[in-house]
Design an enzyme around this catalytic site. Structure first.
Site, PDB file in Angstrom:
ATOM      1  N   GLY A 122       0.875  -1.083   0.000  1.00 49.30           N
ATOM      2  CA  GLY A 122      -0.015  -0.059   0.069  1.00 49.30           C
ATOM      3  C   GLY A 122       0.791   1.272  -0.152  1.00 49.30           C
ATOM      4  N   ALA A 189      21.910  -6.828  24.486  1.00 51.45           N
ATOM      5  CA  ALA A 189      21.299  -7.483  25.568  1.00 51.45           C
ATOM      6  C   ALA A 189      19.970  -6.880  25.705  1.00 51.45           C
ATOM      7  CB  ALA A 189      22.224  -7.653  26.752  1.00 51.45           C
ATOM      8  N   ILE A 192      14.986  -8.889  22.750  1.00 52.91           N
ATOM      9  CA  ILE A 192      15.191  -9.756  21.814  1.00 52.91           C
ATOM     10  C   ILE A 192      16.323 -10.571  22.060  1.00 52.91           C
ATOM     11  CG2 ILE A 192      15.188 -10.081  19.352  1.00 52.91           C
ATOM     12  CD1 ILE A 192      13.257  -7.825  18.838  1.00 52.91           C
ATOM     13  N   VAL A 245      30.805  -3.622  19.803  1.00 54.50           N
ATOM     14  CA  VAL A 245      31.301  -4.312  18.592  1.00 54.50           C
ATOM     15  C   VAL A 245      31.430  -3.415  17.505  1.00 54.50           C
ATOM     16  CG1 VAL A 245      30.385  -6.009  16.772  1.00 54.50           C
ATOM     17  CG2 VAL A 245      29.755  -6.238  19.096  1.00 54.50           C
ATOM     18  N   ASP A 319       4.466  -0.008  15.996  1.00 55.91           N
ATOM     19  CA  ASP A 319       5.945   0.172  15.789  1.00 55.91           C
ATOM     20  C   ASP A 319       6.323   1.332  14.923  1.00 55.91           C
ATOM     21  OD1 ASP A 319       5.981  -1.980  17.409  1.00 55.91           O
ATOM     22  OD2 ASP A 319       7.451  -3.134  16.037  1.00 55.91           O
ATOM     23  N   ALA A 327       3.782  -5.382  20.771  1.00 53.17           N
ATOM     24  CA  ALA A 327       2.464  -5.679  20.171  1.00 53.17           C
ATOM     25  C   ALA A 327       1.275  -5.251  20.604  1.00 53.17           C
ATOM     26  CB  ALA A 327       2.464  -7.246  19.967  1.00 53.17           C
ATOM     27  N   HIS A 451      -4.745 -19.716  47.159  1.00 57.33           N
ATOM     28  CA  HIS A 451      -3.821 -20.399  47.702  1.00 57.33           C
ATOM     29  C   HIS A 451      -3.389 -21.653  47.386  1.00 57.33           C
ATOM     30  CE1 HIS A 451      -0.435 -21.466  50.486  1.00 57.33           C
ATOM     31  NE2 HIS A 451      -1.169 -22.419  50.941  1.00 57.33           N
TER      32      HIS A 451
HETATM   33  P1  FAD Z   1       4.426  -5.385  12.379  1.00 58.97           P
HETATM   34  O1  FAD Z   1       3.935  -6.607  13.243  1.00 58.97           O
HETATM   35  O2  FAD Z   1       5.685  -5.224  11.978  1.00 58.97           O
HETATM   36  O3  FAD Z   1       3.504  -5.549  10.990  1.00 58.97           O
HETATM   37  C1  FAD Z   1       3.369  -4.448   9.953  1.00 58.97           C
HETATM   38  C2  FAD Z   1       2.885  -5.291   8.808  1.00 58.97           C
HETATM   39  O4  FAD Z   1       2.989  -4.252   7.792  1.00 58.97           O
HETATM   40  C3  FAD Z   1       3.984  -6.101   8.048  1.00 58.97           C
HETATM   41  O5  FAD Z   1       3.294  -7.507   7.927  1.00 58.97           O
HETATM   42  C4  FAD Z   1       4.509  -5.754   7.058  1.00 58.97           C
HETATM   43  O6  FAD Z   1       4.807  -6.548   5.883  1.00 58.97           O
HETATM   44  C5  FAD Z   1       3.447  -4.986   6.411  1.00 58.97           C
HETATM   45  N1  FAD Z   1       3.808  -3.873   5.557  1.00 58.97           N
HETATM   46  C6  FAD Z   1       4.794  -2.775   5.787  1.00 58.97           C
HETATM   47  N2  FAD Z   1       4.817  -1.822   4.822  1.00 58.97           N
HETATM   48  C7  FAD Z   1       3.796  -1.876   4.049  1.00 58.97           C
HETATM   49  C8  FAD Z   1       3.405  -1.735   2.715  1.00 58.97           C
HETATM   50  N3  FAD Z   1       3.832  -0.369   2.241  1.00 58.97           N
HETATM   51  N4  FAD Z   1       2.081  -2.146   2.346  1.00 58.97           N
HETATM   52  C9  FAD Z   1       1.457  -3.136   2.964  1.00 58.97           C
HETATM   53  N5  FAD Z   1       2.026  -3.546   4.058  1.00 58.97           N
HETATM   54  C10 FAD Z   1       3.234  -3.205   4.579  1.00 58.97           C
HETATM   55  N6  FAD Z   1       6.262  -7.764  21.130  1.00 58.97           N
HETATM   56  C11 FAD Z   1       5.324  -7.860  22.246  1.00 58.97           C
HETATM   57  O7  FAD Z   1       4.576  -7.163  22.650  1.00 58.97           O
HETATM   58  N7  FAD Z   1       5.765  -9.102  22.972  1.00 58.97           N
HETATM   59  C12 FAD Z   1       6.768  -9.957  22.593  1.00 58.97           C
HETATM   60  O8  FAD Z   1       6.928 -10.991  23.239  1.00 58.97           O
HETATM   61  C13 FAD Z   1       7.440  -9.718  21.447  1.00 58.97           C
HETATM   62  N8  FAD Z   1       8.436 -10.496  21.023  1.00 58.97           N
HETATM   63  C14 FAD Z   1       9.215 -10.161  19.847  1.00 58.97           C
HETATM   64  C15 FAD Z   1      10.191 -11.175  19.200  1.00 58.97           C
HETATM   65  C16 FAD Z   1      10.614 -10.710  18.279  1.00 58.97           C
HETATM   66  C17 FAD Z   1      11.925 -11.726  17.722  1.00 58.97           C
HETATM   67  C18 FAD Z   1      10.513  -9.641  17.410  1.00 58.97           C
HETATM   68  C19 FAD Z   1      11.266  -9.307  16.295  1.00 58.97           C
HETATM   69  C20 FAD Z   1       9.796  -8.757  17.949  1.00 58.97           C
HETATM   70  C21 FAD Z   1       8.811  -8.976  19.147  1.00 58.97           C
HETATM   71  N9  FAD Z   1       7.894  -8.100  19.671  1.00 58.97           N
HETATM   72  C22 FAD Z   1       7.339  -8.474  20.745  1.00 58.97           C
HETATM   73  C23 FAD Z   1       7.625  -6.930  18.916  1.00 58.97           C
HETATM   74  C24 FAD Z   1       6.450  -7.012  17.979  1.00 58.97           C
HETATM   75  O9  FAD Z   1       6.424  -8.085  17.212  1.00 58.97           O
HETATM   76  C25 FAD Z   1       6.088  -5.577  17.356  1.00 58.97           C
HETATM   77  O10 FAD Z   1       6.096  -4.528  18.397  1.00 58.97           O
HETATM   78  C26 FAD Z   1       4.809  -5.826  16.593  1.00 58.97           C
HETATM   79  O11 FAD Z   1       4.760  -6.700  15.725  1.00 58.97           O
HETATM   80  C27 FAD Z   1       4.433  -4.490  15.822  1.00 58.97           C
HETATM   81  O12 FAD Z   1       3.430  -4.501  15.507  1.00 58.97           O
HETATM   82  P2  FAD Z   1       2.943  -3.697  14.171  1.00 58.97           P
HETATM   83  O13 FAD Z   1       1.599  -4.062  13.671  1.00 58.97           O
HETATM   84  O14 FAD Z   1       3.013  -2.336  14.486  1.00 58.97           O
HETATM   85  O15 FAD Z   1       4.054  -3.913  12.852  1.00 58.97           O
HETATM   86  P1  AMP Z   2      16.692  -3.251  22.174  1.00 57.07           P
HETATM   87  O1  AMP Z   2      16.521  -2.047  21.504  1.00 57.07           O
HETATM   88  O2  AMP Z   2      15.760  -3.733  23.400  1.00 57.07           O
HETATM   89  O3  AMP Z   2      16.370  -4.265  21.139  1.00 57.07           O
HETATM   90  O4  AMP Z   2      17.994  -3.448  22.354  1.00 57.07           O
HETATM   91  C1  AMP Z   2      19.217  -3.500  21.636  1.00 57.07           C
HETATM   92  C2  AMP Z   2      20.138  -3.553  22.589  1.00 57.07           C
HETATM   93  O5  AMP Z   2      21.679  -3.392  21.510  1.00 57.07           O
HETATM   94  C3  AMP Z   2      20.473  -2.078  23.210  1.00 57.07           C
HETATM   95  O6  AMP Z   2      20.684  -2.642  24.619  1.00 57.07           O
HETATM   96  C4  AMP Z   2      21.765  -1.541  22.563  1.00 57.07           C
HETATM   97  O7  AMP Z   2      22.404  -0.700  23.577  1.00 57.07           O
HETATM   98  C5  AMP Z   2      22.547  -2.509  21.927  1.00 57.07           C
HETATM   99  N1  AMP Z   2      23.546  -2.234  21.216  1.00 57.07           N
HETATM  100  C6  AMP Z   2      23.325  -1.418  20.331  1.00 57.07           C
HETATM  101  N2  AMP Z   2      24.523  -1.261  19.211  1.00 57.07           N
HETATM  102  C7  AMP Z   2      25.567  -2.048  19.750  1.00 57.07           C
HETATM  103  C8  AMP Z   2      26.897  -2.426  19.377  1.00 57.07           C
HETATM  104  N3  AMP Z   2      27.437  -2.095  18.207  1.00 57.07           N
HETATM  105  N4  AMP Z   2      27.382  -3.374  20.184  1.00 57.07           N
HETATM  106  C9  AMP Z   2      26.865  -3.986  21.107  1.00 57.07           C
HETATM  107  N5  AMP Z   2      25.466  -3.870  21.659  1.00 57.07           N
HETATM  108  C10 AMP Z   2      24.934  -2.775  20.987  1.00 57.07           C
END
Ligand code: FAD
Ligand code: AMP
Length: 475
Positions: A122, A189, A192, A245, A319, A327, A451
């Site tokens: 979109g 750390a 994720i 790093v 996000d 989420a 409890h």
């Molecule tokens: P997204 O989930 O990123 O969805 C956006 C969608 O829009 C995607 O499908 C993308 O393809 C689509 N899109 C992008 N641009 C376009 C376009 N131009 N046209 C059409 N579609 C498009 N959050 C938690 O709350 N709890 C957790 O335990 C947690 N664990 C996580 C673990 C990992 C490994 C990661 C990477 C994230 C985790 N998160 C967690 C974060 C969470 O996934 C995000 O905060 C959440 O998915 C954001 O939701 P959103 O709808 O804003 O975007």
């Molecule tokens: P989050 O934003 O919760 O996913 O965490 C990302 C983490 O990566 C933060 O704690 C940052 O301080 C760390 N980070 C970012 N850049 C570097 C780097 N070059 N080396 C090590 N840690 C980093």
């Protein structure tokens, strides 16, 4: 397909699909466009959360925890296993099954709510027109009264450590390993990095996490972060703080990561590296230069406190806008925006968004930390309770950790609850409800808890604020 809708949502992650469902519940017509395709080339609703984030990571965290407990803890329960084996392919297939079931479920919810789900990209044009480009086929124009942008985020790449999909991967890649790496490096750390590091460490990898900041989990309450760090160290997770790093070198057997700390330069050799240094908003190709939507200097779409962008009747959630990348934060924004579009009064309290880290022990919190309250000059009182004194936690063999309740000295209102311990992510729900209703510590104290449950630890921590804990010595 009709080319005019009351609302068009771009993005079907937890922000966008929830917004679309709520809009439909208001009786408005809605289309939701999403670009996600699986490795098999199939369109898949659910965004990062369902496809490559919250859900697959929790599936692997659960499996790896069971494996680890079977290996390390079952003996204590008197359960002997002659030969424990790991079938990673089966573990990954279980994860994939959960993801597919939930993503298909979003499609079913769209259908049931009369939402037009569209696969493709979109793009927002001026005057609330959306250009929809299907994965295969001609682009078409859709008109909308309102547009909700919910395009989410993507991993940040470190220029010195570029992703290559094999030895250097992002979080999505780290959910797909088909073998347990012997030595795994994790950069970052944060939530994720800790979760993915835990998965592979439990499955047998030697994990080193390099974190640039000196403070561990700076966003959490210090006491809770300290306890978590102690537990991770006991488990053998090697977390190096203040480690920046700088460079990556490919070696015959893997990669060498060079980092610097206050003592100088160091390097570690690992088989694979997960880069988990944060995520950035996704707006590439989304906004026509004349659409009127402003983006801030960090790339987030500019919104006010109710997610209105700088263009009329265009909203942005999840996000792709300011606030924690969680989420449930995006989902709640989706509900708020849908209600506002339908003419209802709606707002959300960004101070009461829970955070959960699904490590073992889990870490969860809501509201203010001690450091934030000190900085703001608020007089507060605290109470803590250790899971060591919880019968349920002991029965579960999970007696590490504590609950901390922080309240206002003047009003007794609960200002923050912080937990490190078993099922902290579930326990925090009680604190969120209490804070949503502006409960006092006394309200929690007088609430009857079952409890033996872990929730008794929350109750006791609230009692401890006034030195009335029953199963602890009040100092
Ligand atoms: P997204 O989930 O990123 O969805 C956006 C969608 O829009 C995607 O499908 C993308 O393809 C689509 N899109 C992008 N641009 C376009 C376009 N131009 N046209 C059409 N579609 C498009 N959050 C938690 O709350 N709890 C957790 O335990 C947690 N664990 C996580 C673990 C990992 C490994 C990661 C990477 C994230 C985790 N998160 C967690 C974060 C969470 O996934 C995000 O905060 C959440 O998915 C954001 O939701 P959103 O709808 O804003 O975007
Ligand atoms: P989050 O934003 O919760 O996913 O965490 C990302 C983490 O990566 C933060 O704690 C940052 O301080 C760390 N980070 C970012 N850049 C570097 C780097 N070059 N080396 C090590 N840690 C980093």
């Amino acid at each position: 397909m009709s080319s005019k809708f009351d609302v068009v949502v771009i993005g079907a992650g937890p922000a966008g699909y929830v917004a679309a469902i709520r809009v439909a519940q208001h009786g408005l017509s809605v289309a939701c466009i999403d670009a996600w395709v699986t490795d098999q080339g199939e369109p898949s609703f659910g965004g990062t959360c369902l496809n490559a984030g919250c859900i697959p990571s929790k599936a692997l965290l659960e499996s790896s925890e069971l494996y680890h407990r079977a290996k390390v803890d079952f003996g204590k329960h008197g359960i002997g296993i002659r030969e424990l084996s790991l079938d990673l392919a089966a573990m990954q297939a279980r994860k994939e099954g959960i993801v597919r079931q939930l993503c298909t479920g979003i499609g079913a919810l769209f259908k049931a709510n009369g939402i037009t789900g569209l696969s493709g990209r979109g793009r927002l044009l001026p005057e609330n027109k959306v250009e929809y480009s299907p994965h295969d086929g001609e682009s078409e124009l859709i008109e909308a009264e309102h547009v909700i942008l919910a395009t989410g985020s993507e991993p940040v790449e470190l220029p010195a450590v570029p992703f290559n999909g094999t030895t250097v991967v992002d979080s999505a890649g780290a959910l797909e390993f088909d073998a347990v790496p012997e030595r795994l490096g994790v950069i970052g750390a944060g939530v994720i990095g800790l979760e993915l590091g835990s998965v592979w460490q439990r499955l047998g990898a030697d994990v080193t996490i390099l974190e640039a900041m000196d403070q561990f989990l700076f966003m959490a309450d210090e006491q809770i972060a300290r306890e978590a760090q102690r537990q991770f160290k006991r488990q053998g997770l090697d977390i190096r703080l203040g480690a920046r790093v700088r460079a990556l070198e490919t070696t015959g057997s893997g990669v060498r990561l060079a980092y610097e700390d206050t003592h100088g330069g160091h390097d570690i050799s690992v088989d694979r590296v997960v880069v988990a240094v944060g995520r950035k908003p996704c707006t590439e190709g989304l906004l026509d230069p004349l659409c009127g939507v402003a983006v801030d200097e960090r790339g987030f779409i500019d919104v006010d406190n109710v997610c209105r962008t700088t263009a009329g009747n265009v909203w942005a959630i999840g996000d792709v806008v300011r606030g924690p990348m969680l989420a449930h934060k995006g989902s709640e924004e989706g509900v708020m925006v849908a209600d506002l579009i339908a003419g209802e009064v709606a707002s959300m309290d960004y101070d009461i968004i829970p955070s959960v880290i699904y490590t073992s022990p889990e870490i969860a919190w809501v509201g203010k930390t001690e450091a934030e309250l000190k900085a703001g000059g608020t007089a507060f009182k605290t109470g803590t309770f250790n899971f060591a004194a919880s019968g349920r936690a002991q029965a579960m063999d999970q007696g590490a950790g504590l609950v901390k309740v922080i309240s206002c000295v003047e009003t007794d209102q609960i200002l923050g609850v912080h937990i490190v311990g078993p099922l902290a992510g579930e326990l925090i729900g009680e604190a969120v409800v209490a804070m949503e209703f502006q409960a006092s510590t006394e309200d929690l104290q007088r609430t009857i808890h079952g409890h033996p449950t872990l929730t008794e630890a929350v109750h006791e921590a609230a009692l401890s604020v006034d030195k009335r804990a029953i199963h602890a010595i009040n100092h």
